[in-house]
Design a protein around this motif. Structure first.
Motif, mmCIF file in Angstrom:
data_model
loop_
_atom_site.group_PDB
_atom_site.id
_atom_site.type_symbol
_atom_site.label_atom_id
_atom_site.label_comp_id
_atom_site.label_asym_id
_atom_site.label_seq_id
_atom_site.Cartn_x
_atom_site.Cartn_y
_atom_site.Cartn_z
ATOM 1 N N VAL A 183 26.371 -16.929 -62.924
ATOM 2 C CA VAL A 183 25.583 -16.620 -61.729
ATOM 3 C C VAL A 183 24.461 -15.648 -62.065
ATOM 4 N N ASP A 184 23.474 -15.622 -61.179
ATOM 5 C CA ASP A 184 22.399 -14.636 -61.229
ATOM 6 C C ASP A 184 22.397 -13.879 -59.921
ATOM 7 N N ALA A 185 21.941 -12.662 -59.955
ATOM 8 C CA ALA A 185 21.676 -11.887 -58.744
ATOM 9 C C ALA A 185 20.175 -11.614 -58.794
ATOM 10 N N ILE B 100 26.880 -21.356 -54.696
ATOM 11 C CA ILE B 100 27.808 -20.225 -54.626
ATOM 12 C C ILE B 100 28.459 -20.113 -53.262
ATOM 13 N N GLY B 101 27.698 -20.223 -52.197
ATOM 14 C CA GLY B 101 28.256 -20.093 -50.854
ATOM 15 C C GLY B 101 29.307 -21.132 -50.559
ATOM 16 N N ALA C 41 23.736 -19.549 -58.102
ATOM 17 C CA ALA C 41 24.117 -20.187 -59.359
ATOM 18 C C ALA C 41 23.029 -19.962 -60.397
ATOM 19 N N ALA C 42 23.435 -19.746 -61.626
ATOM 20 C CA ALA C 42 22.480 -19.563 -62.709
ATOM 21 C C ALA C 42 21.720 -20.875 -62.927
ATOM 22 N N PRO C 43 20.507 -20.805 -63.465
ATOM 23 C CA PRO C 43 19.739 -22.027 -63.723
ATOM 24 C C PRO C 43 20.560 -23.040 -64.523
#
Length: 82
Positions: free
Chosen positions: A29-31, A77-78, A69-71
């Motif tokens: 994941v990314d933030a 994610i939700g 989600a990461a690229p």
């Protein structure tokens, strides 16, 4: 080990099973910057927080609204926390 205890307990005692969701396998994941790998969700006061293991091994709890989600990932994610 402390991060696993945080999945099991909050300040009031044991968490209900409806308030914890493990992600298997963990999802990159990314933030607001590159985050790490999401491996569980915890519900706190009507918000979901993702347990994210950072590349250096630290654990961070990140609000659902800040994760994506990461690229290269198809999962939303939700959808995993619902």
């Amino acid at each position: 080990m402390a991060a696993d205890l945080e999945l099991q307990y909050d300040v009031h005692g044991a968490r209900g099973q409806a308030n914890v969701r493990r992600v298997s396998p963990p999802v990159p994941v990314d933030a607001w910057q590159r985050a790490g790998v999401l491996d569980a969700w915890v519900r706190e006061q009507d918000r979901w927080f993702g347990r994210v293991r950072m590349p250096d091994g630290r654990i961070a709890w990140i609000d659902q609204g800040e994760l994506r989600a990461a690229p290269g990932r198809q999962a939303t994610i939700g959808d995993e926390a619902s």
